[in-house]
Scaffold this motif. Structure first.
Motif, PDB file in Angstrom:
ATOM      1  N   ILE A  20       0.824  -1.464   0.046  1.00 29.05           N
ATOM      2  CA  ILE A  20      -0.225   0.084   0.118  1.00 29.05           C
ATOM      3  C   ILE A  20       1.011   1.334  -0.017  1.00 29.05           C
ATOM      4  O   ILE A  20       0.469   2.303  -0.433  1.00 29.05           O
ATOM      5  CB  ILE A  20      -1.012  -0.022   1.117  1.00 29.05           C
ATOM      6  CG1 ILE A  20       0.138  -0.277   2.813  1.00 29.05           C
ATOM      7  CG2 ILE A  20      -1.680  -1.129   1.158  1.00 29.05           C
ATOM      8  CD1 ILE A  20      -0.977  -0.044   3.640  1.00 29.05           C
ATOM      9  N   ALA A  21       2.224   1.270   0.660  1.00 29.30           N
ATOM     10  CA  ALA A  21       2.868   2.136   0.514  1.00 29.30           C
ATOM     11  C   ALA A  21       2.817   2.924  -0.727  1.00 29.30           C
ATOM     12  O   ALA A  21       3.211   4.228  -1.243  1.00 29.30           O
ATOM     13  CB  ALA A  21       4.181   2.367   1.054  1.00 29.30           C
ATOM     14  N   GLU A  22       3.412   2.121  -1.930  1.00 27.71           N
ATOM     15  CA  GLU A  22       3.831   1.855  -3.466  1.00 27.71           C
ATOM     16  C   GLU A  22       2.803   2.158  -4.305  1.00 27.71           C
ATOM     17  O   GLU A  22       2.888   3.551  -5.120  1.00 27.71           O
ATOM     18  CB  GLU A  22       4.437   0.851  -3.600  1.00 27.71           C
ATOM     19  CG  GLU A  22       6.319   0.704  -3.847  1.00 27.71           C
ATOM     20  CD  GLU A  22       6.988   1.848  -3.763  1.00 27.71           C
ATOM     21  OE1 GLU A  22       6.691   2.167  -5.102  1.00 27.71           O
ATOM     22  OE2 GLU A  22       7.580   1.962  -3.809  1.00 27.71           O
ATOM     23  N   MET A  23       1.318   1.542  -3.920  1.00 29.86           N
ATOM     24  CA  MET A  23       0.214   1.788  -4.261  1.00 29.86           C
ATOM     25  C   MET A  23      -0.460   3.544  -3.751  1.00 29.86           C
ATOM     26  O   MET A  23      -0.844   4.378  -4.312  1.00 29.86           O
ATOM     27  CB  MET A  23      -1.087   1.570  -3.527  1.00 29.86           C
ATOM     28  CG  MET A  23      -1.917   1.003  -4.333  1.00 29.86           C
ATOM     29  SD  MET A  23      -3.581   0.051  -4.389  1.00 29.86           S
ATOM     30  CE  MET A  23      -2.351  -1.051  -4.899  1.00 29.86           C
ATOM     31  N   PHE A  24       0.059   4.251  -2.582  1.00 31.39           N
ATOM     32  CA  PHE A  24      -0.213   5.652  -2.226  1.00 31.39           C
ATOM     33  C   PHE A  24       0.744   6.367  -3.210  1.00 31.39           C
ATOM     34  O   PHE A  24      -0.186   7.106  -3.695  1.00 31.39           O
ATOM     35  CB  PHE A  24       0.112   5.693  -0.789  1.00 31.39           C
ATOM     36  CG  PHE A  24      -0.105   7.141   0.002  1.00 31.39           C
ATOM     37  CD1 PHE A  24      -1.479   7.914  -0.110  1.00 31.39           C
ATOM     38  CD2 PHE A  24       0.634   8.126  -0.571  1.00 31.39           C
ATOM     39  CE1 PHE A  24      -1.453   9.148   0.304  1.00 31.39           C
ATOM     40  CE2 PHE A  24       1.389   9.349   0.706  1.00 31.39           C
ATOM     41  CZ  PHE A  24      -0.220   9.559   0.837  1.00 31.39           C
ATOM     42  N   LYS A  25       2.012   5.754  -3.341  1.00 38.75           N
ATOM     43  CA  LYS A  25       2.985   7.390  -3.650  1.00 38.75           C
ATOM     44  C   LYS A  25       2.559   6.767  -5.198  1.00 38.75           C
ATOM     45  O   LYS A  25       1.781   8.311  -6.489  1.00 38.75           O
ATOM     46  CB  LYS A  25       4.360   6.084  -4.131  1.00 38.75           C
ATOM     47  CG  LYS A  25       5.085   6.590  -2.428  1.00 38.75           C
ATOM     48  CD  LYS A  25       6.520   6.009  -2.957  1.00 38.75           C
ATOM     49  CE  LYS A  25       6.988   5.925  -1.866  1.00 38.75           C
ATOM     50  NZ  LYS A  25       8.452   5.201  -2.379  1.00 38.75           N
ATOM     51  N   SER A  26       1.763   5.476  -6.512  1.00 43.02           N
ATOM     52  CA  SER A  26       1.299   5.921  -7.585  1.00 43.02           C
ATOM     53  C   SER A  26       0.307   6.669  -7.343  1.00 43.02           C
ATOM     54  O   SER A  26      -0.647   7.965  -8.736  1.00 43.02           O
ATOM     55  CB  SER A  26       1.462   4.482  -8.088  1.00 43.02           C
ATOM     56  OG  SER A  26       1.698   3.873  -7.915  1.00 43.02           O
ATOM     57  N   LEU A  27      -0.939   6.727  -6.806  1.00 47.10           N
ATOM     58  CA  LEU A  27      -1.786   7.149  -6.535  1.00 47.10           C
ATOM     59  C   LEU A  27      -1.807   9.352  -6.569  1.00 47.10           C
ATOM     60  O   LEU A  27      -2.475  10.124  -7.452  1.00 47.10           O
ATOM     61  CB  LEU A  27      -3.079   7.352  -5.655  1.00 47.10           C
ATOM     62  CG  LEU A  27      -3.740   5.605  -5.496  1.00 47.10           C
ATOM     63  CD1 LEU A  27      -4.173   5.117  -4.229  1.00 47.10           C
ATOM     64  CD2 LEU A  27      -4.657   5.555  -7.080  1.00 47.10           C
ATOM     65  N   LYS A  28      -1.127   9.379  -5.538  1.00 48.40           N
ATOM     66  CA  LYS A  28      -0.446  10.806  -5.134  1.00 48.40           C
ATOM     67  C   LYS A  28      -0.118  11.222  -7.283  1.00 48.40           C
ATOM     68  O   LYS A  28      -0.255  12.687  -6.654  1.00 48.40           O
ATOM     69  CB  LYS A  28       0.555  10.457  -4.209  1.00 48.40           C
ATOM     70  CG  LYS A  28       1.052  11.349  -3.555  1.00 48.40           C
ATOM     71  CD  LYS A  28       1.514  12.191  -2.867  1.00 48.40           C
ATOM     72  CE  LYS A  28       2.029  13.431  -1.702  1.00 48.40           C
ATOM     73  NZ  LYS A  28       2.717  13.547  -0.443  1.00 48.40           N
TER      74      LYS A  28
END
Length: 389
Positions: A239-247
């Motif tokens: 979810i950390a990488e996914m958070f960066k992508s969504l940002k």
């Protein structure tokens, strides 16, 4: 007289233990720093109407449940997993007896997820928590230096209990690729339908072929391992990488994860695969809560059922050891839930009559295809004869 003195001697020790445990829980209960936690803390004295709770309060309530269960239930659930044998959690249904069910000797749990999601780190944590192996890495993670042309292309079977009597095993699969989503989904479906075995090759488009000598030796050795029928799948999400992508406005990882999670082959007994969220410790408390809600909403599932937030690696790159009771219990409960789903999904054994009917159906299909071929040939011959006259 003896009991009074004994109680007097134990009370300081128990008091110190209580204080140490409470300070330990404050360290690992990250959600207690959330803005709305003070509102959720009222649940300890008041029983809320769950239907009226907001998603955030439901999530905080679930995390408090894990913290409460970790204190008393970790040893118990760990013992259940250690003593588990395939079929122990099977419940009689439909008038069937246990001996009439097709129960494999070993239950197989398959970890699937995109590259860097933390599958190998999760396996190492299972060894640490369930197998009492300390911080010894048994599965290679993406942080290690190894040749991607060999290791990452093979399935790995792990006996996380490190026991000859273990009733289940965990498979670490090759990380999926966002750019080859269709091919990866087909590969994951093949694992679920046709089974997996240790050292199984997982080649995809664009892979650099290994040398003929290495490939023949690997394939020859892997064919000797038993084929395991996959009983339950765990989808691992970073979810950390996914958070960066969504940002950045990139929804591709989230959409690809939804396609994987909703893949029909991954469902067992009408149950969704178990969702494991990793690397949440790299986010702030509010970001971590929001990402869990976002992912679960996009998957179309509840944020409190069948979803586990597990810290696999610390900020220094080491495994989260057993001093984190919440992570240890959450991981143990996830495995326990996977075994419950697995034992509920067993099918009846095929009897002699079933095999005879199956053979007859194949024979009828073969005969139908044969006569269809003959009719096609004779119709062509008849058409030629008409032309000659």
């Amino acid at each position: 007289m003896y009991r009074a003195s004994d109680k007097a001697m134990k009370s300081p020790l128990s008091s110190n233990f209580e204080d140490d445990y409470e300070s330990l829980m404050l360290l690992y209960c990250w959600w207690r720093s959330a803005v709305k936690f003070s509102e959720a803390a009222k649940f300890k004295v008041e029983l809320p109407n769950v239907s009226t709770l907001t998603p955030t309060l439901r999530l905080l309530r679930e995390m408090e449940r894990l913290a409460l269960m970790a204190r008393e239930g970790l040893s118990e659930i760990r013992q259940k997993l250690v003593s588990y044998r395939s079929g122990d959690f099977w419940v009689p249904t439909g008038g069937m007896k246990k001996e009439d069910m097709d129960i494999p000797p070993v239950i197989t749990i398959l970890l699937v997820g995109f590259s860097g999601s933390g599958k190998s780190s999760l396996v190492n944590l299972m060894y640490s928590v369930l197998g009492r192996s300390g911080l010894i890495p048994f599965a290679r993670t993406s942080t290690e230096s190894f040749s991607k042309s060999t290791t990452t292309k093979f399935m790995e079977e792990h006996n996380v209990l490190r026991s000859m009597q273990s009733g289940f095993c965990v498979y670490d699969s090759r990380g999926l690729d966002y750019d080859l989503l269709g091919e990866c989904l087909e590969q994951a479906s093949d694992w679920m339908i046709n089974g997996v075995h240790h050292n199984q090759m997982c080649l995809r488009t664009g892979d650099n072929p290994v040398s003929d000598q290495d490939e023949s030796s690997e394939v020859g050795s892997s064919s000797k391992f038993a084929v395991r029928r996959v009983n339950c799948a765990m989808v691992v999400v970073n979810i950390a990488e996914m958070f960066k992508s969504l940002k950045k406005g990139d929804w591709k990882p989230l959409e690809a994860t939804r396609e994987l999670f909703r893949c029909p082959a991954l469902k067992k007994c009408n149950e969704n695969p178990i969702l494991i969220l990793t690397h949440g410790d790299l986010l702030s408390t509010e970001e971590r809560i929001k990402m869990r809600q976002t992912v679960c909403k996009y998957m179309g599932i509840s944020e409190t059922t069948g979803v586990y937030d597990i810290v696999c690696l610390t900020e220094y790159g080491f495994l989260a050891d057993e001093s984190d009771p919440v992570t240890s219990y959450a991981l143990s409960e996830a495995v326990y839930r996977a075994l419950l789903i697995s034992d509920r999904g067993h099918i009846p054994k095929r009897k002699l009559l079933d095999w005879i009917l199956l053979l007859l159906s194949f024979l009828m299909c073969y005969m139908a295809a044969f006569f269809a071929f003959l009719s096609h040939i004779f119709s062509k011959l008849g058409h030629r004869n008409k032309l000659t006259f």
